[in-house]
Write a protein that holds these residues in place. Structure first.
Motif, PDB file in Angstrom:
ATOM      1  N   UNK A   1      11.872  81.178 -32.365  1.00 19.65           N
ATOM      2  CA  UNK A   1      12.795  80.393 -31.537  1.00 19.65           C
ATOM      3  C   UNK A   1      12.080  79.244 -30.834  1.00 19.65           C
ATOM      4  N   UNK A   2      10.832  79.454 -30.484  1.00 20.91           N
ATOM      5  CA  UNK A   2      10.039  78.403 -29.852  1.00 20.91           C
ATOM      6  C   UNK A   2       9.704  77.302 -30.853  1.00 20.91           C
ATOM      7  N   UNK A   3       9.411  77.710 -32.092  1.00 20.23           N
ATOM      8  CA  UNK A   3       9.096  76.728 -33.133  1.00 20.23           C
ATOM      9  C   UNK A   3      10.309  75.887 -33.507  1.00 20.23           C
ATOM     10  N   UNK A   4      11.505  76.379 -33.194  1.00 21.13           N
ATOM     11  CA  UNK A   4      12.724  75.617 -33.499  1.00 21.13           C
ATOM     12  C   UNK A   4      12.966  74.480 -32.512  1.00 21.13           C
ATOM     13  N   UNK A   5      12.260  74.489 -31.392  1.00 22.31           N
ATOM     14  CA  UNK A   5      12.425  73.410 -30.404  1.00 22.31           C
ATOM     15  C   UNK A   5      11.113  72.666 -30.157  1.00 22.31           C
TER      16      UNK A   5
ATOM     17  N   UNK B   1       9.907  71.141 -21.767  1.00 22.22           N
ATOM     18  CA  UNK B   1       9.494  70.767 -23.124  1.00 22.22           C
ATOM     19  C   UNK B   1       7.980  70.868 -23.300  1.00 22.22           C
ATOM     20  N   UNK B   2       7.229  70.360 -22.334  1.00 22.33           N
ATOM     21  CA  UNK B   2       5.765  70.375 -22.459  1.00 22.33           C
ATOM     22  C   UNK B   2       5.223  71.798 -22.445  1.00 22.33           C
ATOM     23  N   UNK B   3       5.747  72.630 -21.533  1.00 19.21           N
ATOM     24  CA  UNK B   3       5.293  74.013 -21.464  1.00 19.21           C
ATOM     25  C   UNK B   3       5.649  74.791 -22.721  1.00 19.21           C
ATOM     26  N   UNK B   4       6.813  74.499 -23.289  1.00 19.98           N
ATOM     27  CA  UNK B   4       7.220  75.157 -24.528  1.00 19.98           C
ATOM     28  C   UNK B   4       6.279  74.789 -25.664  1.00 19.98           C
ATOM     29  N   UNK B   5       5.955  73.507 -25.762  1.00 17.40           N
ATOM     30  CA  UNK B   5       5.031  73.061 -26.811  1.00 17.40           C
ATOM     31  C   UNK B   5       3.662  73.718 -26.662  1.00 17.40           C
ATOM     32  N   UNK B   6       3.220  73.895 -25.418  1.00 13.78           N
ATOM     33  CA  UNK B   6       1.913  74.513 -25.188  1.00 13.78           C
ATOM     34  C   UNK B   6       1.898  75.971 -25.665  1.00 13.78           C
ATOM     35  N   UNK B   7       3.016  76.671 -25.462  1.00 15.99           N
ATOM     36  CA  UNK B   7       3.103  78.057 -25.927  1.00 15.99           C
ATOM     37  C   UNK B   7       2.974  78.108 -27.447  1.00 15.99           C
TER      38      UNK B   7
ATOM     39  N   UNK C   1      13.471  78.095 -41.818  1.00 14.73           N
ATOM     40  CA  UNK C   1      14.117  76.846 -42.236  1.00 14.73           C
ATOM     41  C   UNK C   1      14.660  76.040 -41.067  1.00 14.73           C
ATOM     42  N   UNK C   2      14.732  76.657 -39.874  1.00 18.71           N
ATOM     43  CA  UNK C   2      15.177  75.936 -38.691  1.00 18.71           C
ATOM     44  C   UNK C   2      14.011  75.440 -37.829  1.00 18.71           C
ATOM     45  N   UNK C   3      12.773  75.690 -38.266  1.00 21.97           N
ATOM     46  CA  UNK C   3      11.620  75.151 -37.539  1.00 21.97           C
ATOM     47  C   UNK C   3      11.698  73.624 -37.536  1.00 21.97           C
ATOM     48  N   UNK C   4      11.205  73.021 -36.476  1.00 17.19           N
ATOM     49  CA  UNK C   4      11.090  71.567 -36.492  1.00 17.19           C
ATOM     50  C   UNK C   4      10.018  71.164 -37.502  1.00 17.19           C
ATOM     51  N   UNK C   5      10.069  69.927 -37.929  1.00 13.36           N
ATOM     52  CA  UNK C   5       9.092  69.442 -38.913  1.00 13.36           C
ATOM     53  C   UNK C   5       7.652  69.605 -38.429  1.00 13.36           C
ATOM     54  N   UNK C   6       7.329  69.277 -37.152  1.00 13.93           N
ATOM     55  CA  UNK C   6       5.941  69.482 -36.700  1.00 13.93           C
ATOM     56  C   UNK C   6       5.538  70.951 -36.626  1.00 13.93           C
ATOM     57  N   UNK C   7       6.503  71.854 -36.501  1.00 13.14           N
ATOM     58  CA  UNK C   7       6.170  73.279 -36.355  1.00 13.14           C
ATOM     59  C   UNK C   7       5.882  73.951 -37.686  1.00 13.14           C
TER      60      UNK C   7
ATOM     61  N   UNK D   1      17.278  86.164 -27.931  1.00 15.01           N
ATOM     62  CA  UNK D   1      17.510  85.055 -27.003  1.00 15.01           C
ATOM     63  C   UNK D   1      16.850  85.289 -25.648  1.00 15.01           C
ATOM     64  N   UNK D   2      16.687  86.525 -25.249  1.00 14.80           N
ATOM     65  CA  UNK D   2      15.933  86.783 -24.013  1.00 14.80           C
ATOM     66  C   UNK D   2      14.475  86.364 -24.176  1.00 14.80           C
ATOM     67  N   UNK D   3      13.958  86.490 -25.403  1.00 17.20           N
ATOM     68  CA  UNK D   3      12.570  86.114 -25.668  1.00 17.20           C
ATOM     69  C   UNK D   3      12.427  84.659 -26.083  1.00 17.20           C
ATOM     70  N   UNK D   4      13.521  83.941 -26.151  1.00 11.28           N
ATOM     71  CA  UNK D   4      13.502  82.539 -26.578  1.00 11.28           C
ATOM     72  C   UNK D   4      13.027  81.642 -25.439  1.00 11.28           C
ATOM     73  N   UNK D   5      12.803  80.367 -25.698  1.00 14.06           N
ATOM     74  CA  UNK D   5      12.370  79.467 -24.631  1.00 14.06           C
ATOM     75  C   UNK D   5      13.483  79.059 -23.677  1.00 14.06           C
ATOM     76  N   UNK D   6      14.739  79.411 -23.986  1.00 15.82           N
ATOM     77  CA  UNK D   6      15.866  78.996 -23.151  1.00 15.82           C
ATOM     78  C   UNK D   6      15.957  79.849 -21.884  1.00 15.82           C
ATOM     79  N   UNK D   7      16.422  79.226 -20.816  1.00 21.97           N
ATOM     80  CA  UNK D   7      16.685  79.943 -19.572  1.00 21.97           C
ATOM     81  C   UNK D   7      18.155  80.360 -19.563  1.00 21.97           C
ATOM     82  N   UNK D   8      18.408  81.619 -19.868  1.00 19.96           N
ATOM     83  CA  UNK D   8      19.772  82.140 -19.903  1.00 19.96           C
ATOM     84  C   UNK D   8      20.044  83.069 -18.731  1.00 19.96           C
ATOM     85  N   UNK D   9      19.215  82.974 -17.687  1.00 23.02           N
ATOM     86  CA  UNK D   9      19.399  83.852 -16.530  1.00 23.02           C
ATOM     87  C   UNK D   9      20.756  83.669 -15.855  1.00 23.02           C
ATOM     88  N   UNK D  10      21.379  82.471 -15.858  1.00 24.19           N
ATOM     89  CA  UNK D  10      22.711  82.378 -15.277  1.00 24.19           C
ATOM     90  C   UNK D  10      23.753  83.222 -16.004  1.00 24.19           C
TER      91      UNK D  10
END
Length: 283
Positions: free
Chosen positions: A123-127, A144-150, A165-171, A230-239
């Motif tokens: 999920x991190x590689x997809x963003x 974005x920067x912190x996600x890329x660092x992970x 297949x949903x990874x970004x091209x750089x990932x 999705x809990x382990x994804x880079x998104x903040x879904x706490x709301x």
């Protein structure tokens, strides 16, 4: 051996099944009416192709005949003779190649040692290094920067083509594997969240041959896995009430791996049952 069910018995099973499905899909249908989207709970209806009304139809599975079941004559995959419905053997013949491929994939996955070291980084590689994220309404927990660092500080080891297949091209070059559709049977393994979610896909691809009880077990497993995904994804879904699994930390990795192992244990008997359905059809 063939089992014959009288109307009173099979219609009761069908009614119980429909009620169980209604309880599983009510939230999704209510959101549809309000034109609202949910990044976790709607996945099984948007990524996979089976609609709630299709899921509500009860299927007994191979080796079962239904008495007084004339309406099944209007359903694909059935033949009705004198009011008695059974699976159409010609439909099995028509779909033999597809059934064989699914059986091969599921069987090879069963035989392969599960791997538990990916930490949900797909999920991190997809963003990674992109502003074009799938869930635009939800911010990235580390930015974005912190996600890329992970992503850059971990080994990316995704074995599942439909995640890769949903990874970004750089990932993509960062992944230790380069999965393709052709290599899927050789790479799929039972520790992968997406491979275990996909048991629902294969169960529905095999309908009407798959017993509906097995389809819904696969659905419920996929729903629970999607929550972890999705809990382990880079998104903040706490709301939405989803506490993050912070896979960038040692404690988060341990939490993710423990849940991943538990899901692999739940998936194994379901995968074995789907293989048995395929073998019964092909045999």
């Amino acid at each position: 051996m063939t089992v014959t069910l009288p109307f009173a018995e099979w219609s009761s099973y069908a009614a119980d099944h429909s009620a169980r499905v209604d309880a599983l899909v009510v939230g999704h249908l209510d959101r549809q009416k309000r034109r609202e989207a949910h990044p976790v709970e709607d996945f099984l209806f948007t990524y996979y192709s089976v609609r709630p009304n299709q899921l509500r139809v009860w299927h007994p599975g191979p080796g079962v005949r239904l008495l007084d079941a004339a309406p099944y004559g209007e359903r694909r995959g059935y033949v009705v003779v004198d009011g008695t419905a059974s699976l159409d053997p010609l439909e099995v013949v028509r779909r033999a190649d597809s059934i064989t491929w699914i059986r091969g994939l599921l069987g090879s996955t069963l035989d392969r040692q599960p791997q538990f070291g990916c930490f949900g980084l797909h999920e991190w590689a997809m963003v990674y290094r992109t502003s074009d994220v799938r869930h635009q309404k939800w911010p990235l927990r580390l930015g974005a920067e912190g996600t890329d660092q992970v992503v850059e500080s971990h080994k990316i080891a995704c074995s599942h083509f439909d995640a890769f297949r949903f990874f970004t091209t750089p990932a993509r070059p960062l992944n230790v594997l380069q999965p393709t559709r052709e290599s899927q049977p050789a790479l799929e393994q039972g520790g992968c969240l997406h491979a275990n979610m996909d048991l629902y896909k294969w169960a529905t691809k095999l309908m009407p041959f798959t017993p509906s009880s097995l389809v819904l077990e696969c659905f419920e497993l996929a729903r629970d896995i999607r929550t972890l995904d999705m809990r382990a994804s880079p998104y903040d879904l706490s709301p939405l009430g989803y506490a993050p699994v912070q896979i960038e930390t040692p404690d988060g990795k341990a939490e993710y791996t423990a849940a991943q192992r538990a899901f692999a244990d739940r998936a194994r008997p379901l995968r074995r049952q789907l293989v048995a359905v395929c073998d019964q059809l092909l045999g």
